[in-house]
Design an enzyme around this catalytic site. Structure first.
Site, mmCIF file in Angstrom:
data_model
loop_
_atom_site.group_PDB
_atom_site.id
_atom_site.type_symbol
_atom_site.label_atom_id
_atom_site.label_comp_id
_atom_site.label_asym_id
_atom_site.label_seq_id
_atom_site.Cartn_x
_atom_site.Cartn_y
_atom_site.Cartn_z
ATOM 1 C CG LEU A 136 26.830 -28.377 4.709
ATOM 2 C CD1 LEU A 136 27.945 -28.628 5.639
ATOM 3 C CD2 LEU A 136 25.549 -28.598 5.943
ATOM 4 C CG HIS B 75 25.777 -40.250 9.370
ATOM 5 N ND1 HIS B 75 25.958 -39.103 10.521
ATOM 6 C CD2 HIS B 75 26.208 -39.652 8.330
ATOM 7 C CE1 HIS B 75 26.638 -38.416 9.971
ATOM 8 N NE2 HIS B 75 27.106 -38.460 8.804
ATOM 9 C CD GLU C 251 21.327 -30.127 5.387
ATOM 10 O OE1 GLU C 251 22.252 -31.044 5.154
ATOM 11 O OE2 GLU C 251 21.229 -29.214 6.047
ATOM 12 C CD GLN D 9 26.664 -34.519 2.143
ATOM 13 O OE1 GLN D 9 27.051 -34.788 3.354
ATOM 14 N NE2 GLN D 9 27.623 -34.257 1.034
ATOM 15 C CG PHE D 10 24.074 -39.415 5.680
ATOM 16 C CD1 PHE D 10 24.229 -40.603 5.674
ATOM 17 C CD2 PHE D 10 25.087 -38.192 5.435
ATOM 18 C CE1 PHE D 10 25.419 -41.124 5.346
ATOM 19 C CE2 PHE D 10 26.281 -38.914 5.309
ATOM 20 C CZ PHE D 10 26.443 -40.228 4.963
#
Length: 344
Positions: free
Chosen positions: A76, A147, A78, A100-101
């Site tokens: 995890l 998100h 980025e 992921q978003f």
């Protein structure tokens, strides 16, 4: 690129097509599978993209077919996902990195802006960075903070990056093929509100798609409406109502590429219709709608018969759940703005 709506699948949403076509998630998964079969240099990397198939199951099944050397579950982190992808691209691979978003992608922005976007310039053309960064973006699915935002202007503003946003499963399939083939870094923003909202049939071979070219979805003479991503569907609903109730046919353009922007397509359409309405879920101020408007002014100012109008999100963060739909441009807001434009 002047494509009729039926050629590219927009508007062909019959009951049979809804049942038997592909969702955007399935179309992107198929595109990834196809390019990985064709080119062993293509690898997928990101958090949970392998064993779990991605948070939206976009990469579902790829690790079973191509193995963990080509479908890589990352930590995890980025910034690390982007940095490792840049290194892969510089050494002959073609990585497709998933954030992921989009709200998490800012943690990788230093790598993307400082290195991926600059290396061709920094090396005087000697080095290319053929990588794609996929990211779900946009509101409409009752998600939590970080998100739901629509920040395509961040990436469109960076020289050296290309920023692509598909508006349908069929175009997502075609545009992802084009993005992975591209010799430079591409930000591929996927409107998650469209992930499973409707289906389209996919051709055996991907449709033609050229990064930097807009697409005429509906031809008309009354006004030009330009949108992209999830906003194309409410635009088409408003345009259909406009034709039915007012007898006015709008020209609807799917921009598809935020950067490089297709300025000639914008100017050509506005020079014929004389009116321009821009629809985006991004906030109003300093957003991509302003850039579209300026390109229309530069290319077709003397053809304008009315002030350019924008229907956008508000200059706030996307509100939670109960008020989320009030934030997003609706068919009613778009219809009302179009009627006002037609009064000029």
């Amino acid at each position: 690129m002047n494509d009729a709506a039926d050629k590219n699948g927009m508007g062909r949403e019959s009951a049979g097509n809804e049942r038997h076509g592909k969702t955007m998630v399935e179309a992107i998964n198929r595109a990834l599978r196809e390019v990985m079969e064709e080119d062993e240099r293509v690898v997928v990397i990101g958090q949970d993209v392998g064993v779990d198939g991605g948070v939206f199951r976009v990469t579902d099944g790829l690790i079973d077919e191509f193995g963990s050397d080509r479908v890589i579950d990352s930590p995890l982190a980025e910034s690390a996902i982007a940095g490792v992808s840049i290194g892969m691209a510089l050494n002959g691979l073609r990585p497709v990195a998933e954030m992921q978003f989009s709200g998490f992608s800012y943690l990788a922005f230093a790598q993307v802006e400082g290195h991926a976007a600059r290396l061709r310039w920094r090396s005087r053309g000697g080095l290319g960075v053929p990588m794609v960064v996929r990211m779900p973006y946009g509101a409409g699915v009752r998600a939590l903070e970080h998100h739901s935002e629509s920040r395509e202007a961040f990436y469109g503003h960076v020289p050296g990056l290309k920023t692509v946003i598909p508006a349908s499963p069929r175009r997502a399939h075609a545009l992802l093929h084009a993005a992975i083939r591209d010799p430079d870094p591409v930000i591929f923003m996927e409107p998650k509100a469209l992930y499973r909202s409707f289906r389209e049939d996919l051709p055996e071979a991907p449709d033609e798609a050229e990064i930097g070219r807009a697409r005429i979805v509906q031809q008309g003479e009354a006004l030009t409406i330009i949108a992209w991503g999830a906003m194309l569907r409410p635009v088409l609903k408003a345009a259909a109502r406009l034709a039915e109730e007012a007898g006015e046919v709008a020209e609807v353009i799917d921009l598809e590429t935020i950067a490089p922007i297709d300025a000639p397509a914008i100017a050509d359409s506005v020079s014929r219709t004389g009116r321009l309405l821009i629809v985006t879920e991004a906030p109003l101020s300093y957003g991509p709608a302003g850039e579209v408007a300026m390109r229309a002014i530069e290319g077709a100012f003397f053809s304008l018969r009315a002030p350019i109008c924008r229907v956008t999100g508000w200059d706030t963060h996307v509100p939670f759940f109960a008020r989320e739909q009030s934030y997003l441009p609706s068919p009613q807001r778009i219809f009302d703005a179009a009627r006002e434009l037609l009064k000029h």
